[in-house]
Design a protein around this motif. Structure first.
Motif, short mmCIF file in Angstrom:
data_model
loop_
_atom_site.label_atom_id
_atom_site.label_comp_id
_atom_site.label_asym_id
_atom_site.label_seq_id
_atom_site.Cartn_x
_atom_site.Cartn_y
_atom_site.Cartn_z
N ARG A 133 0.55 36.26 44.69
CA ARG A 133 0.01 37.62 44.59
C ARG A 133 -0.79 37.73 43.31
NH1 ARG A 133 5.87 40.09 42.86
NH2 ARG A 133 6.05 38.71 41.12
N PRO A 181 11.51 56.36 44.82
CA PRO A 181 10.12 56.51 45.23
C PRO A 181 9.65 55.25 45.94
CG PRO A 181 10.25 55.99 42.89
CD PRO A 181 11.67 56.12 43.39
N VAL A 235 7.57 46.17 30.33
CA VAL A 235 7.84 46.45 31.75
C VAL A 235 7.96 45.12 32.45
CG1 VAL A 235 6.89 47.39 33.88
CG2 VAL A 235 6.59 48.64 31.74
N ARG A 276 9.03 43.66 36.40
CA ARG A 276 9.45 43.98 37.76
C ARG A 276 9.68 42.67 38.51
NH1 ARG A 276 8.38 48.21 41.57
NH2 ARG A 276 7.42 49.50 40.00
N ASP A 333 9.82 41.45 42.10
CA ASP A 333 9.53 41.92 43.44
C ASP A 333 9.65 43.45 43.51
OD1 ASP A 333 8.84 39.45 44.45
OD2 ASP A 333 10.92 38.91 44.73
N LEU A 337 12.73 47.08 39.47
CA LEU A 337 12.20 47.34 38.14
C LEU A 337 13.32 47.03 37.16
CD1 LEU A 337 9.60 48.40 36.88
CD2 LEU A 337 10.62 50.65 36.84
N ALA A 367 11.89 48.97 32.23
CA ALA A 367 10.94 50.04 32.52
C ALA A 367 10.46 50.71 31.24
CB ALA A 367 11.59 51.06 33.45
N PRO A 377 6.14 39.61 30.25
CA PRO A 377 6.27 41.00 30.71
C PRO A 377 5.05 41.39 31.55
CG PRO A 377 5.68 40.93 28.38
CD PRO A 377 5.95 39.51 28.79
N ASP A 378 5.28 42.26 32.52
CA ASP A 378 4.15 42.76 33.31
C ASP A 378 3.27 43.65 32.44
OD1 ASP A 378 5.08 41.45 35.50
OD2 ASP A 378 6.28 43.12 36.20
N ARG A 399 19.10 51.03 32.98
CA ARG A 399 17.95 51.08 33.89
C ARG A 399 16.66 50.68 33.20
NH1 ARG A 399 19.38 56.86 36.51
NH2 ARG A 399 21.24 56.20 37.61
N GLN A 449 15.72 50.91 30.12
CA GLN A 449 15.19 51.69 29.01
C GLN A 449 16.22 51.84 27.91
OE1 GLN A 449 13.81 55.28 30.95
NE2 GLN A 449 11.73 54.52 30.65
N TRP A 495 18.17 49.02 38.87
CA TRP A 495 17.80 50.09 39.77
C TRP A 495 16.75 49.62 40.76
CZ3 TRP A 495 12.95 52.83 38.82
CH2 TRP A 495 12.74 53.85 39.76
N VAL A 496 16.95 49.91 42.01
CA VAL A 496 16.02 49.46 43.05
C VAL A 496 15.23 50.66 43.56
CG1 VAL A 496 15.80 48.25 45.23
CG2 VAL A 496 17.76 47.80 43.76
N PRO A 497 13.92 50.69 43.30
CA PRO A 497 13.14 51.83 43.79
C PRO A 497 12.79 51.66 45.25
CG PRO A 497 11.77 50.39 42.50
CD PRO A 497 13.12 49.75 42.57
N ALA A 498 13.67 52.00 46.10
CA ALA A 498 13.43 51.98 47.55
C ALA A 498 12.86 50.67 48.04
CB ALA A 498 12.51 53.09 47.97
#
Lengths: 392, 329
Positions: free
Chosen positions: A335, A391, B11, B13, B15, B18, B21, B56-57, B210, B212, B326-329
């Motif tokens: 990607r 989200p 930051v 991530r 996949d 996150l 963050a 880091p991203d 999470r 932070q 924490w998994v954002p959906a």
């Protein structure tokens, strides 16, 4: 001034790779050579090669005694048979041991979780990969060099020149290098050593027996009768040739064939090994060598190409392995970088609030809602949504 | 004091997870700095970014002025990293292990020999010099791994959960060792989800959840802020009605914000006063005729703070939602 700095830095980088390779190599060899194991393997190897040589010699002697052919060349025939048999055996040993000794190089570091320790030292991934490869190869090299006295037996029979032995050893070293690099690449690619070992074995079988079988099958499908070459015309376009004859490149990774080509150089007539080589290369068979005596494909017409292909492939695999080992410089093929960065879409709402919590954490949470349950409810709207309703 | 480790807006991530963050961190020279957070809070990811194992991203971090993005090799030269789970090589003796890493840092042979002896003394493994690494106990391996981070005399040590899997005695030894290293001028970052061990050890802490930083500062400072709000637990003898009456009585007292009955019959009081205030509260309670069997401030201070700051979710559970947090959906 910047130029000199740059130069120094470049030389420094080369020196750093050297130091790193030495560090990894010393460590690997210490492990490899420790205890009796290395010497036991070496002894078994030599007994195997010597015993095999004796058996081949006995067979060849009997065949020469009962078979036809002048006694003048019988000794040379024995020498050649011995030579071919020993180089085949050494090739087989190399094909088995080279990938086996590199199959765990990287995957074992991953399994034992030592790769991180290495990656946080200034040692480069290139130094890790090369250090591992060199230490594995030096072990194979030791086995190959130790077999030289046995191979030298052929000189007592004749038929083989020292240059032929040299050629055979060059091919053996290249084989070790190539298949060592293949093993290393698989080790860097696959997480488990066990899987890497199996894949390596499959790769070796495919590149030797598999390609040979495809070659024979292809030849059969083109309607040619076996190994008798089909004379190409100069005007042929390469694709059209493929319908009449499989490409020689198919066999480039088969070190046995390269050894057969060396063998062909020792034949005085158009013998069996030359016939095989000519069948693969599909060149003129009626060429005469420099002395105008030999009848067959020109000397060294095939194996240098095979060698070049193997070495180039090995170099490419080493570069790929370095990329796989490096934790940070890894090429991201899957990607683009941008997509990996979270877009702020879901961010600001809670990020700002969370930042506010970060600066005034205890007060914000406490003055109004000291009890933990209430803190929870007060912080909740301001914090990232829980997993279920995050989200998207 | 000048800051030696500084992270801004990190930051990362994985996949869809996150892990970190927008994390900011500022560690002053010579501190023992604790990173505290539940499992999956992003501690390990943060340390791996600082140790150049992850890019880091977004954001950047500097260690002794070198950026982990632009000059990872400069960072590596001033940094010693001990991962949370680390392996040891088979077929390797203790001195060879250290010798190998010293070679990786390009330390010349004459210095290596002396340094290995010194390091083994420091981590108390002197007699184990010629023992195979896999034959060492877990605590010894931990100390050996710590020694390997010191071969190049780094300015900063990053230790990810150094005390996990150690028995209490080994933990005490580790703590002593870290104090000694601090006295040698090293800055040490330690992560842990076990609070008491950090509380005694660290000069400063950052509480992470999470991905932070929720709170950061000197331990004493955070504790002082914490005194403002505390949780008291008390056991009142009597029937259910008596306990309920006591609960209602507490609500009416100054500085009491909440009062509720826990399933085990204890009353938990969200209290807003200091120690004097709680003494007074107890005196009043006794004076009001409540039969107080026990009355105590719960948990250790840092732990309490930790729970409160991170309690948007239930406190650290044995099974975190996902390795990255924490998994954002």
């Amino acid at each position: 001034m910047t130029a000199t700095m740059g130069t120094r830095r470049r030389f420094g980088a080369v020196r750093d790779v050297g130091t790193g390779m030495a560090a990894v190599g010393v460590k690997e060899l210490r492990g490899r050579m420790r205890g009796k194991r290395a010497f036991v393997i070496l002894t078994i190897h030599l007994l195997l090669v010597a015993g095999f040589a004796w058996m081949i010699e006995s067979i060849a002697e009997r065949t020469a005694a009962t078979g036809f052919g002048s006694s003048f060349s019988a000794s040379a025939e024995i020498g050649r048979a011995l030579f071919l048999a020993i180089t085949f055996l050494l090739t087989l040993i190399t094909l088995i041991l080279a990938p086996a000794s590199t199959a765990g190089a990287i995957s074992l570091e991953r399994e034992k979780q030592t790769l991180d320790l290495l990656a946080t030292t200034p040692i480069s991934s290139l130094a890790i990969v090369l250090g591992k490869l060199v230490s594995a190869l030096s072990w194979i090299l030791l086995l190959l060099l130790a077999s030289i006295p046995v191979v030298s037996l052929v000189f007592t029979f004749g038929g083989i020149a020292p240059e032929d032995v040299l050629r055979a050893y060059v091919i053996l070293f290249a084989t070790a290098f190539t298949f060592g690099a293949i093993g290393l690449f698989v080790s860097a690619l696959v997480k488990r050593t066990q899987a890497a070992t199996v894949i390596n074995l499959v790769a070796v079988i495919f590149l030797t027996a598999g390609t040979a079988f495809i070659f024979v099958f292809w030849t059969a499908m083109t309607g040619n009768s076996g190994f008798l070459p089909d004379q190409p015309t100069r005007e042929d376009n390469p694709v059209a040739t493929l319908t009449r004859h499989p490409p020689e490149a198919l066999m480039w990774f088969n070190p046995f064939l390269a050894q057969v080509d060396v063998m062909c150089g020792t034949e005085t007539g158009f013998g069996a090994s030359c016939q095989v080589v000519a069948g693969v290369t599909n060149r003129e068979v009626d060429a005469f060598d420099a002395s105008g005596q030999a009848f067959g494909p020109p000397r060294d017409s095939y194996w240098p190409r095979s060698l070049l292909a193997m070495i180039v492939t090995a170099a490419i695999l080493i570069v790929l392995s370095v990329q796989l080992v490096s934790p940070t410089r890894r090429w991201r093929l899957r990607r683009p970088r941008r997509a990996a960065v979270p877009e702020p879409a879901a961010g600001p709402a809670w990020a700002d609030a969370a930042a506010a919590v970060a600066t005034e954490p205890v007060h914000g949470a406490h003055v109004e809602h000291p009890a933990s349950t209430e803190t929870a409810s007060s912080v909740d709207p301001a914090s990232p949504p829980p997993p279920a309703g995050g989200p998207s | 004091m000048t800051s030696i480790v500084r992270a801004t807006g990190l930051v990362k991530r994985y996949d869809r997870t996150l892990a970190v963050a927008g994390l900011d961190l500022d560690v002053a020279e010579g501190e023992i700095f604790g990173l505290v957070g539940p499992n999956g809070a992003g501690k390990t990811t943060t340390l791996r970014i600082l140790s150049t194992l992850l890019v880091p991203d977004r954001g950047d971090a500097e260690i002794a002025g070198a950026s982990v993005r632009r000059n990872p090799n400069d960072v590596r030269r001033v940094l010693g990293f001990m991962p949370d789970s680390f392996g040891v090589y088979d077929d390797m003796k203790v001195w060879e292990y250290l010798d190998f890493f010293a070679r990786c840092y390009g330390i010349p042979a004459d210095r290596r020999r002396r340094m290995i002896g010194d390091l083994l003394e420091l981590v108390d493994l002197g007699p184990k010099r010629d023992v195979y690494v896999q034959g060492l106990s877990r605590g010894m391996q931990q100390r050996l791994c710590l020694a390997h981070t010191l071969v190049h005399d780094p300015l900063v040590l990053l230790l990810d959960e150094p005390a996990s899997g150690l028995d209490p005695r080994a933990r005490v030894e580790l703590r002593e060792l870290l104090r000694e290293l601090r006295s040698l001028g090293k800055t040490i970052l330690v992560s842990s989800h076990i609070l008491p061990e950090l509380e005694e050890l660290c000069t400063s802490v950052a509480i992470i959840d999470r991905g932070q930083v929720l709170a950061q500062g000197r331990v004493a400072e955070i504790e002082k802020r914490l005194r403002v709000g505390a949780v008291l637990r008390t056991r009142i003898l009597g029937e259910r009605e008596d306990v309920e009456a006591a609960r209602d009585w507490f609500v009416g007292q100054p500085d009491v914000v909440t009062s509720e009955i826990l399933p085990d019959g204890l009353i938990e009081i969200g209290f807003h006063g200091d120690d004097d205030g709680s003494a007074l509260l107890l005196a009043h309670a006794v004076g009001a005729g409540l039969r107080v069997a026990s009355f105590a401030r719960v948990a250790s201070d840092l732990e309490e703070l930790f729970l409160q700051v991170t309690s948007a979710e239930p406190p650290p559970s044995p099974a975190p939602p996902a390795p990255g947090g924490w998994v954002p959906a």
